[in-house]
Design an enzyme around this catalytic site. Structure first.
Site, PDB file in Angstrom:
ATOM      1  N   SER A 182      -6.859  -5.533  -8.291  1.00 40.53           N
ATOM      2  CA  SER A 182      -8.105  -4.800  -8.077  1.00 40.53           C
ATOM      3  C   SER A 182      -7.787  -3.534  -7.309  1.00 40.53           C
ATOM      4  O   SER A 182      -7.040  -3.575  -6.325  1.00 40.53           O
ATOM      5  CB  SER A 182      -9.106  -5.654  -7.300  1.00 40.53           C
ATOM      6  N   GLU A 183      -8.349  -2.409  -7.744  1.00 40.77           N
ATOM      7  CA  GLU A 183      -7.954  -1.125  -7.164  1.00 40.77           C
ATOM      8  C   GLU A 183      -8.311  -0.996  -5.686  1.00 40.77           C
ATOM      9  O   GLU A 183      -7.773  -0.129  -4.997  1.00 40.77           O
ATOM     10  CB  GLU A 183      -8.585   0.023  -7.952  1.00 40.77           C
ATOM     11  N   ASN A 184      -9.217  -1.848  -5.169  1.00 44.38           N
ATOM     12  CA  ASN A 184      -9.530  -1.785  -3.749  1.00 44.38           C
ATOM     13  C   ASN A 184      -8.475  -2.466  -2.880  1.00 44.38           C
ATOM     14  O   ASN A 184      -8.633  -2.536  -1.662  1.00 44.38           O
ATOM     15  CB  ASN A 184     -10.921  -2.371  -3.467  1.00 44.38           C
ATOM     16  N   SER A 194      -2.289   0.628  -3.422  1.00 46.30           N
ATOM     17  CA  SER A 194      -2.927   0.182  -4.653  1.00 46.30           C
ATOM     18  C   SER A 194      -2.848   1.266  -5.730  1.00 46.30           C
ATOM     19  O   SER A 194      -2.495   0.993  -6.885  1.00 46.30           O
ATOM     20  CB  SER A 194      -4.386  -0.186  -4.392  1.00 46.30           C
TER      21      SER A 194
END
Length: 224
Positions: free
Chosen positions: A60-62, A102
């Site tokens: 997940s990009e977070n 990320s």
């Protein structure tokens, strides 16, 4: 993957796939052992449909790697969320890191697959998913451009048409592009299609969908 339903010219009642069924078809196709990013919206449902024993490393990009499905309300931690801000569970060996790392993973070619939503996809694989050029819908770039550039494959999950019935699979995108020629596969409520140099190859259609009906809902060229 052998699909249970293949393109046919038969006539039966139309039964488009639900959002969960679209996500389930994508989930079954994600290769075991792969590193896959799940984008905002419909793609995040895929995380609920990959069982832990398959060992798919969801990103997940977070700033989370190797997460699982939505936990129960009792076990949910408000600090552990996916790109859609929904609660997620961590799997053994998971990692949490900042956005800098990320995005470095996304840009650096470390992801095998990115599963994204889109407003439009063109028959050559162009993708538009960051703005509708609509004052009522503010643009949201997020990490889509980094994923489109860095991931080895891009799958798109989307509704086949707009709410007004207009095609969203086009010969050329009308909206500003996120990236050109990056989409490799498309999952909609009507069909699963691969992007090829000759057009969109129909792999499977929802129950009751005929090739002629699918083409009538699609501006892009379709191939049986």
């Amino acid at each position: 993957m052998n699909y249970a339903n293949t393109p046919t010219s038969g006539t039966v009642s139309l039964k488009p796939w639900s959002r969960e069924q679209i996500a389930a078809r994508a989930a079954q196709d994600v290769p075991d052992g792969s590193y896959a990013n799940l984008g905002i919206g419909l793609p995040t449902l895929v995380g609920n449909l990959i069982t832990p024993e398959r060992e798919v490393f969801l990103h997940s990009e977070n700033g989370i790697l190797h997460f699982g499905s939505h936990p129960s309300a009792h076990d949910a931690d408000p600090c552990l969320i996916n790109a859609s801000k929904h609660p997620i569970s961590l799997l053994p060996g998971s990692a949490i890191f900042d956005s800098t790392l990320s995005f470095a993973m996304m840009r650096g070619g470390h992801l095998d697959l990115a599963i994204l939503g889109a407003y439009e996809v063109a028959e050559n694989g162009d993708m538009a998913n960051w703005t509708r050029v609509d004052p009522g819908t503010p643009p949201a770039v997020g990490g889509a451009m980094e994923l489109a550039f860095g991931a080895k494959q891009i799958w798109v999950l989307m509704e086949h048409t707009t709410r007004d019935g207009c095609p969203r699979l086009l010969r050329r995108c009308s909206l500003p592009l996120t990236a050109a020629g990056v989409v490799t596969r498309i999952y909609t409520n009507l069909a699963v299609l691969d992007v090829t140099s000759e057009g969109l190859q129909v792999k499977v259609m929802a129950p009751g969908v005929t090739f002629d009906y699918l083409q009538s809902c699609t501006e892009a060229k379709l191939l049986v």
